[in-house]
Design a protein around this motif. Structure first.
Motif, PDB file in Angstrom:
ATOM      1  N   MET A   1       0.842  -1.201   0.000  1.00  0.00           N
ATOM      2  CA  MET A   1       0.000   0.000   0.000  1.00  0.00           C
ATOM      3  C   MET A   1       0.877   1.250   0.000  1.00  0.00           C
ATOM      4  SD  MET A   1      -3.097  -0.973  -0.139  1.00  0.00           S
ATOM      5  CE  MET A   1      -3.897   0.566   0.263  1.00  0.00           C
ATOM      6  N   PRO A   2       0.419   2.321  -0.669  1.00  0.00           N
ATOM      7  CA  PRO A   2       1.206   3.560  -0.665  1.00  0.00           C
ATOM      8  C   PRO A   2       1.240   4.187   0.716  1.00  0.00           C
ATOM      9  CG  PRO A   2      -0.929   3.909  -1.688  1.00  0.00           C
ATOM     10  CD  PRO A   2      -0.793   2.432  -1.483  1.00  0.00           C
ATOM     11  N   MET A   3       2.304   4.928   0.959  1.00  0.00           N
ATOM     12  CA  MET A   3       2.450   5.673   2.210  1.00  0.00           C
ATOM     13  C   MET A   3       1.326   6.699   2.327  1.00  0.00           C
ATOM     14  SD  MET A   3       5.223   5.683   4.395  1.00  0.00           S
ATOM     15  CE  MET A   3       5.748   7.387   4.579  1.00  0.00           C
ATOM     16  N   PRO A   4       0.824   6.936   3.549  1.00  0.00           N
ATOM     17  CA  PRO A   4      -0.059   8.089   3.717  1.00  0.00           C
ATOM     18  C   PRO A   4       0.737   9.377   3.525  1.00  0.00           C
ATOM     19  CG  PRO A   4       0.473   7.107   5.846  1.00  0.00           C
ATOM     20  CD  PRO A   4       1.029   6.196   4.804  1.00  0.00           C
ATOM     21  N   GLN A   5       0.038  10.429   3.158  1.00  0.00           N
ATOM     22  CA  GLN A   5       0.669  11.744   3.081  1.00  0.00           C
ATOM     23  C   GLN A   5       0.618  12.376   4.464  1.00  0.00           C
ATOM     24  OE1 GLN A   5      -1.188  14.400   0.297  1.00  0.00           O
ATOM     25  NE2 GLN A   5       0.106  16.138   0.857  1.00  0.00           N
ATOM     26  N   PHE A   6       1.735  12.979   4.883  1.00  0.00           N
ATOM     27  CA  PHE A   6       1.820  13.606   6.199  1.00  0.00           C
ATOM     28  C   PHE A   6       1.778  15.125   6.045  1.00  0.00           C
ATOM     29  CE2 PHE A   6       3.453   9.427   6.947  1.00  0.00           C
ATOM     30  CZ  PHE A   6       3.212   9.135   8.288  1.00  0.00           C
ATOM     31  N   ILE A   7       0.919  15.755   6.823  1.00  0.00           N
ATOM     32  CA  ILE A   7       0.806  17.208   6.831  1.00  0.00           C
ATOM     33  C   ILE A   7       0.890  17.684   8.279  1.00  0.00           C
ATOM     34  CG2 ILE A   7      -0.716  19.181   6.408  1.00  0.00           C
ATOM     35  CD1 ILE A   7      -1.834  17.692   4.024  1.00  0.00           C
ATOM     36  N   ALA A   8       1.698  18.709   8.538  1.00  0.00           N
ATOM     37  CA  ALA A   8       1.856  19.255   9.883  1.00  0.00           C
ATOM     38  C   ALA A   8       1.013  20.512  10.041  1.00  0.00           C
ATOM     39  CB  ALA A   8       3.319  19.569  10.166  1.00  0.00           C
ATOM     40  N   LEU A   9       0.138  20.509  11.042  1.00  0.00           N
ATOM     41  CA  LEU A   9      -0.649  21.694  11.367  1.00  0.00           C
ATOM     42  C   LEU A   9      -0.078  22.331  12.635  1.00  0.00           C
ATOM     43  CD1 LEU A   9      -4.307  20.354  10.908  1.00  0.00           C
ATOM     44  CD2 LEU A   9      -2.787  21.390   9.190  1.00  0.00           C
ATOM     45  N   PRO A  10       0.399  23.559  12.566  1.00  0.00           N
ATOM     46  CA  PRO A  10       0.895  24.224  13.782  1.00  0.00           C
ATOM     47  C   PRO A  10      -0.233  24.452  14.779  1.00  0.00           C
ATOM     48  CG  PRO A  10       1.632  25.357  11.783  1.00  0.00           C
ATOM     49  CD  PRO A  10       0.572  24.391  11.371  1.00  0.00           C
ATOM     50  N   ALA A  11       0.102  24.326  16.067  1.00  0.00           N
ATOM     51  CA  ALA A  11      -0.865  24.580  17.131  1.00  0.00           C
ATOM     52  C   ALA A  11      -0.126  25.182  18.318  1.00  0.00           C
ATOM     53  CB  ALA A  11      -1.572  23.293  17.539  1.00  0.00           C
ATOM     54  N   PHE A  12      -0.846  26.026  19.076  1.00  0.00           N
ATOM     55  CA  PHE A  12      -0.255  26.675  20.242  1.00  0.00           C
ATOM     56  C   PHE A  12       1.045  27.385  19.846  1.00  0.00           C
ATOM     57  CE2 PHE A  12      -2.440  22.795  21.962  1.00  0.00           C
ATOM     58  CZ  PHE A  12      -3.585  23.455  22.386  1.00  0.00           C
ATOM     59  N   GLN A  13       2.041  27.338  20.708  1.00  0.00           N
ATOM     60  CA  GLN A  13       3.289  28.055  20.417  1.00  0.00           C
ATOM     61  C   GLN A  13       4.239  27.225  19.570  1.00  0.00           C
ATOM     62  OE1 GLN A  13       5.279  29.579  23.888  1.00  0.00           O
ATOM     63  NE2 GLN A  13       7.082  30.240  22.747  1.00  0.00           N
ATOM     64  N   ASP A  14       4.320  25.919  19.844  1.00  0.00           N
ATOM     65  CA  ASP A  14       5.324  25.105  19.138  1.00  0.00           C
ATOM     66  C   ASP A  14       4.887  23.661  18.909  1.00  0.00           C
ATOM     67  OD1 ASP A  14       5.631  23.950  21.715  1.00  0.00           O
ATOM     68  OD2 ASP A  14       7.216  25.373  22.214  1.00  0.00           O
ATOM     69  N   ASN A  15       3.584  23.379  19.045  1.00  0.00           N
ATOM     70  CA  ASN A  15       3.087  22.022  18.760  1.00  0.00           C
ATOM     71  C   ASN A  15       2.861  21.837  17.271  1.00  0.00           C
ATOM     72  OD1 ASN A  15       2.314  22.429  21.682  1.00  0.00           O
ATOM     73  ND2 ASN A  15       1.579  20.326  21.405  1.00  0.00           N
ATOM     74  N   TYR A  16       2.912  20.569  16.847  1.00  0.00           N
ATOM     75  CA  TYR A  16       2.427  20.177  15.528  1.00  0.00           C
ATOM     76  C   TYR A  16       1.393  19.075  15.707  1.00  0.00           C
ATOM     77  CZ  TYR A  16       6.359  22.639  13.358  1.00  0.00           C
ATOM     78  OH  TYR A  16       7.263  23.595  12.953  1.00  0.00           O
ATOM     79  N   ILE A  17       0.270  19.223  15.010  1.00  0.00           N
ATOM     80  CA  ILE A  17      -0.707  18.147  14.883  1.00  0.00           C
ATOM     81  C   ILE A  17      -0.490  17.529  13.512  1.00  0.00           C
ATOM     82  CG2 ILE A  17      -3.158  17.554  14.805  1.00  0.00           C
ATOM     83  CD1 ILE A  17      -3.632  20.197  16.428  1.00  0.00           C
ATOM     84  N   TRP A  18      -0.051  16.279  13.476  1.00  0.00           N
ATOM     85  CA  TRP A  18       0.189  15.629  12.197  1.00  0.00           C
ATOM     86  C   TRP A  18      -1.120  15.037  11.664  1.00  0.00           C
ATOM     87  CZ3 TRP A  18       4.460  16.297   9.449  1.00  0.00           C
ATOM     88  CH2 TRP A  18       5.625  16.672  10.117  1.00  0.00           C
ATOM     89  N   LEU A  19      -1.397  15.309  10.409  1.00  0.00           N
ATOM     90  CA  LEU A  19      -2.492  14.658   9.700  1.00  0.00           C
ATOM     91  C   LEU A  19      -1.907  13.607   8.769  1.00  0.00           C
ATOM     92  CD1 LEU A  19      -4.837  17.605   8.624  1.00  0.00           C
ATOM     93  CD2 LEU A  19      -4.862  16.286  10.742  1.00  0.00           C
ATOM     94  N   LEU A  20      -2.497  12.418   8.782  1.00  0.00           N
ATOM     95  CA  LEU A  20      -2.136  11.355   7.860  1.00  0.00           C
ATOM     96  C   LEU A  20      -3.283  11.211   6.876  1.00  0.00           C
ATOM     97  CD1 LEU A  20      -0.447  10.818  10.494  1.00  0.00           C
ATOM     98  CD2 LEU A  20      -0.443   8.407   9.827  1.00  0.00           C
ATOM     99  N   LEU A  21      -2.987  11.398   5.596  1.00  0.00           N
ATOM    100  CA  LEU A  21      -4.015  11.392   4.563  1.00  0.00           C
ATOM    101  C   LEU A  21      -3.911  10.120   3.728  1.00  0.00           C
ATOM    102  CD1 LEU A  21      -3.856  14.392   5.401  1.00  0.00           C
ATOM    103  CD2 LEU A  21      -4.116  14.992   2.991  1.00  0.00           C
ATOM    104  N   ASP A  22      -5.036   9.426   3.588  1.00  0.00           N
ATOM    105  CA  ASP A  22      -5.109   8.276   2.696  1.00  0.00           C
ATOM    106  C   ASP A  22      -5.750   8.736   1.394  1.00  0.00           C
ATOM    107  OD1 ASP A  22      -5.159   5.759   1.577  1.00  0.00           O
ATOM    108  OD2 ASP A  22      -7.015   5.186   2.580  1.00  0.00           O
ATOM    109  N   GLU A  23      -4.961   8.803   0.336  1.00  0.00           N
ATOM    110  CA  GLU A  23      -5.436   9.336  -0.929  1.00  0.00           C
ATOM    111  C   GLU A  23      -6.411   8.405  -1.627  1.00  0.00           C
ATOM    112  OE1 GLU A  23      -4.938  12.271  -1.633  1.00  0.00           O
ATOM    113  OE2 GLU A  23      -3.113  12.918  -0.627  1.00  0.00           O
ATOM    114  N   THR A  24      -6.479   7.146  -1.209  1.00  0.00           N
ATOM    115  CA  THR A  24      -7.403   6.201  -1.827  1.00  0.00           C
ATOM    116  C   THR A  24      -8.818   6.369  -1.289  1.00  0.00           C
ATOM    117  OG1 THR A  24      -5.613   4.599  -2.141  1.00  0.00           O
ATOM    118  CG2 THR A  24      -7.873   3.761  -2.255  1.00  0.00           C
ATOM    119  N   THR A  25      -8.931   6.437   0.033  1.00  0.00           N
ATOM    120  CA  THR A  25     -10.249   6.533   0.664  1.00  0.00           C
ATOM    121  C   THR A  25     -10.636   7.956   1.030  1.00  0.00           C
ATOM    122  OG1 THR A  25      -9.349   6.229   2.893  1.00  0.00           O
ATOM    123  CG2 THR A  25      -9.914   4.234   1.633  1.00  0.00           C
ATOM    124  N   LEU A  26      -9.675   8.872   0.935  1.00  0.00           N
ATOM    125  CA  LEU A  26      -9.869  10.271   1.343  1.00  0.00           C
ATOM    126  C   LEU A  26     -10.231  10.377   2.828  1.00  0.00           C
ATOM    127  CD1 LEU A  26     -11.724  11.749  -1.766  1.00  0.00           C
ATOM    128  CD2 LEU A  26      -9.271  11.658  -1.284  1.00  0.00           C
TER     129      LEU A  26
END
Length: 261
Positions: A1-26
């Motif tokens: 299976m292909p790797m999920p796409q990783f996206i970093a969303l900044p939060a607070f002062q220095d946190n990151y919330i990582w999103l993992l995206l499955d391009e097949t199922t959205l």
């Protein structure tokens, strides 16, 4: 299976919330959403995607604060450590559990030290393994010992160090610059630290993210993964006044040093 796409969303002062995206199922998985708003904003701008899962690494509020809001808004399922104090968890995970996310097998690793309930998520994906390390292993550093002991954290870091060297590491804070400045103090003659710090300072000067990192890079530049190295041991001895005889003693000395650096 292909790797999920990783996206970093900044939060607070220095946190990151990582999103993992499955391009097949959205479908989308969110990692440690301490704040619901960045995730809700991203989803509103990408209405084709649906939040299906939240992955939690530990109970701290800056990692769990947005869970109930996101669960209420999307109906997503929440996975996390077996800690009854975390509200909203649907699936409580323990060491060695293997879970399926977007048709990829993920292994749950208990890594106490920063907190006693801390877990990490490891996917041994063919040529591209990846790790969600939470606040245990940072780029250039490691988490503070809020609940666990030096022995526990050292063992947790050694466990992560035994993963494949090409593992990509997604941690949850933008601490890299400060961590590498400390690493340079520990090993001032380490050329890998010197070069990496220069690159990171350029990135931060432009307001850019310094993550993810790789395990191979951490082994060359992160003092908390180098506790057996003679130069790190010597630096620990110079700071603490006693030569450490074990990796745990070296770790304890440099972790205490970093707390006041």
């Amino acid at each position: 299976m292909p790797m999920p796409q990783f996206i970093a969303l900044p939060a607070f002062q220095d946190n990151y919330i990582w999103l993992l995206l499955d391009e097949t199922t959205l479908q989308v998985a969110a990692v440690d959403p301490g704040d619901a708003q960045p995730v809700i904003t991203w989803l509103s701008r990408h209405p084709e995607y649906q939040l299906s899962t939240i992955l939690l690494t530990h109970h701290h509020q800056d990692h769990t604060g947005g869970v109930l809001t996101l669960k209420g808004a999307t109906g997503c399922k929440v996975w996390g450590p077996a800690n009854d104090n975390i509200k909203g968890i649907d699936r409580r995970l323990e060491d060695g559990f293997r879970v399926c996310l977007f048709e990829q097998e993920i292994e749950v690793l208990t890594v106490p030290g920063h907190t006693l309930d801390h877990i990490a998520y490891f996917c041994n994906h063919l040529q591209d393994p990846w790790l969600l390390s939470g606040d245990t292993l940072f780029a250039g550093g490691c988490g503070r010992l809020f609940e666990g002991t030096a022995e526990q954290m050292h063992a947790s870091l050694q466990r992560l160090a035994n993963l494949p060297d090409n593992t990509t590491i997604y941690c949850t804070h933008e601490y890299t610059q400060a961590n590498l400045r400390f690493a340079r103090a520990v090993e001032p003659n380490n050329p890998d630290i010197k070069v990496r710090l220069e690159v990171v300072e350029d990135l931060r000067r432009d307001g850019r993210i310094t993550l993810p990192t790789t395990l191979a890079l951490e082994k060359r530049t992160n003092p908390f993964l180098r506790c057996e190295d003679q130069h790190v041991r010597a630096a620990a001895a110079a700071h603490s006044g006693a030569m450490p005889t074990t990796g745990v003693q070296t770790f304890s000395a440099i972790r205490s040093w970093k707390d006041t650096f």
